[in-house]
Each structure stands twice: as C-alpha cells, then as structure tokens.
Design a protein around this motif. Sequence first.
Motif, PDB file in Angstrom:
ATOM      1  N   ASN A  35       6.161  12.142   4.846  1.00 45.59           N
ATOM      2  CA  ASN A  35       4.834  11.854   5.437  1.00 45.59           C
ATOM      3  C   ASN A  35       3.878  12.138   3.970  1.00 45.59           C
ATOM      4  N   LEU A  36       4.231  11.677   2.819  1.00 45.57           N
ATOM      5  CA  LEU A  36       3.523  11.913   1.678  1.00 45.57           C
ATOM      6  C   LEU A  36       2.470  10.758   1.504  1.00 45.57           C
ATOM      7  N   THR A  37       1.379  11.350   1.008  1.00 44.80           N
ATOM      8  CA  THR A  37       0.146  10.441   0.618  1.00 44.80           C
ATOM      9  C   THR A  37      -0.316  10.595  -0.615  1.00 44.80           C
ATOM     10  N   MET A  38      -0.442   9.667  -1.534  1.00 48.88           N
ATOM     11  CA  MET A  38      -1.095  10.125  -3.141  1.00 48.88           C
ATOM     12  C   MET A  38      -2.426  10.492  -3.011  1.00 48.88           C
ATOM     13  N   ILE A  39      -2.872  11.495  -3.330  1.00 49.70           N
ATOM     14  CA  ILE A  39      -4.364  12.045  -3.338  1.00 49.70           C
ATOM     15  C   ILE A  39      -4.938  11.933  -4.726  1.00 49.70           C
ATOM     16  N   LYS A  40      -4.193  11.711  -5.798  1.00 47.22           N
ATOM     17  CA  LYS A  40      -4.824  11.447  -6.997  1.00 47.22           C
ATOM     18  C   LYS A  40      -3.895  10.695  -7.894  1.00 47.22           C
ATOM     19  N   CYS A  41      -4.411   9.928  -8.845  1.00 47.34           N
ATOM     20  CA  CYS A  41      -3.402   9.263  -9.942  1.00 47.34           C
ATOM     21  C   CYS A  41      -4.298   9.330 -11.295  1.00 47.34           C
ATOM     22  N   ASP A  42      -3.565   9.507 -12.312  1.00 46.97           N
ATOM     23  CA  ASP A  42      -4.218   9.625 -13.650  1.00 46.97           C
ATOM     24  C   ASP A  42      -4.505   7.995 -13.985  1.00 46.97           C
ATOM     25  N   VAL A  43      -3.828   7.167 -13.759  1.00 52.96           N
ATOM     26  CA  VAL A  43      -4.324   5.695 -14.078  1.00 52.96           C
ATOM     27  C   VAL A  43      -4.346   4.892 -12.964  1.00 52.96           C
TER      28      VAL A  43
ATOM     29  N   ASP B 293       0.970  -1.210  -0.031  1.00 53.53           N
ATOM     30  CA  ASP B 293      -0.016  -0.063  -0.054  1.00 53.53           C
ATOM     31  C   ASP B 293       0.804   1.236  -0.108  1.00 53.53           C
ATOM     32  N   THR B 294       2.174   1.058  -0.377  1.00 55.62           N
ATOM     33  CA  THR B 294       3.027   2.182  -0.826  1.00 55.62           C
ATOM     34  C   THR B 294       3.545   2.253  -2.156  1.00 55.62           C
ATOM     35  N   CYS B 295       4.048   3.386  -2.637  1.00 54.62           N
ATOM     36  CA  CYS B 295       4.679   3.468  -3.892  1.00 54.62           C
ATOM     37  C   CYS B 295       6.112   4.447  -3.823  1.00 54.62           C
ATOM     38  N   SER B 296       6.796   4.138  -4.833  1.00 56.82           N
ATOM     39  CA  SER B 296       7.796   4.939  -5.317  1.00 56.82           C
ATOM     40  C   SER B 296       7.449   6.022  -6.264  1.00 56.82           C
ATOM     41  N   VAL B 297       7.952   7.143  -6.069  1.00 51.45           N
ATOM     42  CA  VAL B 297       7.682   8.333  -7.005  1.00 51.45           C
ATOM     43  C   VAL B 297       8.712   9.179  -7.642  1.00 51.45           C
ATOM     44  N   LYS B 298       9.152   9.346  -8.771  1.00 53.24           N
ATOM     45  CA  LYS B 298      10.298  10.211  -9.388  1.00 53.24           C
ATOM     46  C   LYS B 298       9.368  11.657  -9.504  1.00 53.24           C
ATOM     47  N   LEU B 299      10.290  12.611  -9.044  1.00 49.95           N
ATOM     48  CA  LEU B 299       9.771  13.809  -9.138  1.00 49.95           C
ATOM     49  C   LEU B 299      10.380  14.489 -10.507  1.00 49.95           C
ATOM     50  N   ALA B 300      10.026  15.603 -10.945  1.00 47.66           N
ATOM     51  CA  ALA B 300      10.449  16.402 -12.102  1.00 47.66           C
ATOM     52  C   ALA B 300      11.954  16.536 -12.150  1.00 47.66           C
TER      53      ALA B 300
ATOM     54  N   LEU C 285      -0.499   5.018  -0.391  1.00 48.24           N
ATOM     55  CA  LEU C 285      -1.435   5.267  -1.359  1.00 48.24           C
ATOM     56  C   LEU C 285      -2.875   5.392  -0.664  1.00 48.24           C
ATOM     57  N   LYS C 286      -2.869   5.322   0.745  1.00 47.92           N
ATOM     58  CA  LYS C 286      -4.046   5.759   1.272  1.00 47.92           C
ATOM     59  C   LYS C 286      -3.589   6.294   2.714  1.00 47.92           C
ATOM     60  N   ALA C 287      -4.496   6.973   3.399  1.00 45.55           N
ATOM     61  CA  ALA C 287      -4.230   7.489   4.516  1.00 45.55           C
ATOM     62  C   ALA C 287      -3.186   6.929   5.501  1.00 45.55           C
ATOM     63  N   THR C 288      -3.528   5.649   5.811  1.00 41.62           N
ATOM     64  CA  THR C 288      -2.662   4.930   6.584  1.00 41.62           C
ATOM     65  C   THR C 288      -2.012   3.490   5.829  1.00 41.62           C
ATOM     66  N   ALA C 289      -0.759   3.598   5.845  1.00 44.36           N
ATOM     67  CA  ALA C 289       0.059   2.484   5.210  1.00 44.36           C
ATOM     68  C   ALA C 289       0.012   1.294   6.300  1.00 44.36           C
ATOM     69  N   ASP C 290      -1.004   0.300   6.329  1.00 45.46           N
ATOM     70  CA  ASP C 290      -1.025  -0.717   7.383  1.00 45.46           C
ATOM     71  C   ASP C 290      -1.237  -1.807   6.737  1.00 45.46           C
ATOM     72  N   GLY C 291      -1.227  -2.024   5.485  1.00 39.84           N
ATOM     73  CA  GLY C 291      -1.369  -3.446   5.135  1.00 39.84           C
ATOM     74  C   GLY C 291      -2.882  -3.962   4.961  1.00 39.84           C
ATOM     75  N   GLU C 292      -3.458  -3.026   5.365  1.00 36.22           N
ATOM     76  CA  GLU C 292      -5.276  -3.429   5.378  1.00 36.22           C
ATOM     77  C   GLU C 292      -5.654  -2.733   3.907  1.00 36.22           C
ATOM     78  N   ASN C 293      -6.665  -3.320   3.208  1.00 35.32           N
ATOM     79  CA  ASN C 293      -7.293  -2.926   1.696  1.00 35.32           C
ATOM     80  C   ASN C 293      -8.461  -2.553   1.808  1.00 35.32           C
ATOM     81  N   ASN C 294      -9.001  -1.881   2.868  1.00 33.55           N
ATOM     82  CA  ASN C 294     -10.099  -1.388   3.163  1.00 33.55           C
ATOM     83  C   ASN C 294     -10.631  -0.482   2.141  1.00 33.55           C
ATOM     84  N   PHE C 295      -9.794   0.437   1.351  1.00 30.16           N
ATOM     85  CA  PHE C 295      -9.938   1.264  -0.033  1.00 30.16           C
ATOM     86  C   PHE C 295      -8.657   1.608  -0.432  1.00 30.16           C
TER      87      PHE C 295
END
Length: 167
Positions: free
Chosen positions: A82-90, A34-41, A51-61
């Motif tokens: 303390n970054l969280t994804m708030i939107k994704c294109d795909v 429930d996490t990812c790596s991201v490359k900045l510009a 990928l959600k508010a809490t990275a706890d291994g649960e897949n509620n949403f």
Amino acid sequence: MKDKIAQLKENIRGIVAANPNLPIDGIVTKIEGDTCSVKLADGFEISDIRLKATADGENNFLIIPKINSRVLMLSADGTIGNLTMIKCDVAEKIIFNENGLNVEIDSTEGKIKVENDETSFTDLFQQLVDLLKTLKVFTPVGPSGIPLPDSILKIEKFETDFKTILK
C-alpha cells in the motif's frame, strides 16, 4: 518519569491513533500509468507504487518521477502493498486536470500545455500569428496591404518561439 517530549509524542499518537510509519527511500526503475516500480537500497524491487493517493487511471493531479531518480514512499496502513510516492527528486512530468482546466509540464520535451474545454494557449498564440500576418488597416487611400517583409519575419520568429515552449 518520562520526559516531556516523549510524553507529548505518546499523547499525539494516542490522539491520532498513529503508529510510527517512516518514509521509505528508493530509486525509480519503471513507470506504468499512475504507478511505478522502485528499487530499495538492498536491491529489492517493489512494483505498483502509487504516484498519487488513488491509482485509478485518472490524471487529476499526477507527478511522474524521472527513471533513476530518488523517491520517498509512505504506506497508509504500514504494509508494503500500500505504498504511495510522497516526494520525488526529479519530476519528468506534472499533469493537472480539473473542471475542464488541463495543465501539463513536460521536462522531456521542454514544453508546457495549458488548455480548457474552450481553447488552449497554443491555439490563442496561433490565432494571433495568423491575424498579424494578414492584418490590414484603413488608410486615406483604402485598406493597406499585408505587413512588410521585416514585420512578417518578426511574426514568424514569434510563431517559432512560442511553438518551442507550448504543446
């Protein structure tokens, strides 16, 4: 004297104690649970983006973005750790699990899964196919035989079709 819009912004910040915390744009390079790596510009890569508010291994949403897709991230406390994804294109996959209801939309397989603690759409459709293939009705001379070959072909096509979209 400040203009009205600037004064309103300042008043809102004072009320909610908010500091400017603008979204950060990047490209997904890796997914891990429930996490990812991201490359900045600028080429800098950040890992452990929730990928959600809490990275706890649960897949509620959970919305899992596609690798190489663009995401927006926000930090709850303004720090990079303390970054969280708030939107994704795909979105590659969307998972929802709550109170025994499980829904999964998987664009890599092109299938969906809908189930609860009792049954699933796949099981229900399979039961329907099995019933139709052996359906017999009462006739004046006794029970009928199984469906005719053309009906069996249509039932089998229905079975093949539902299995292409349901997990």
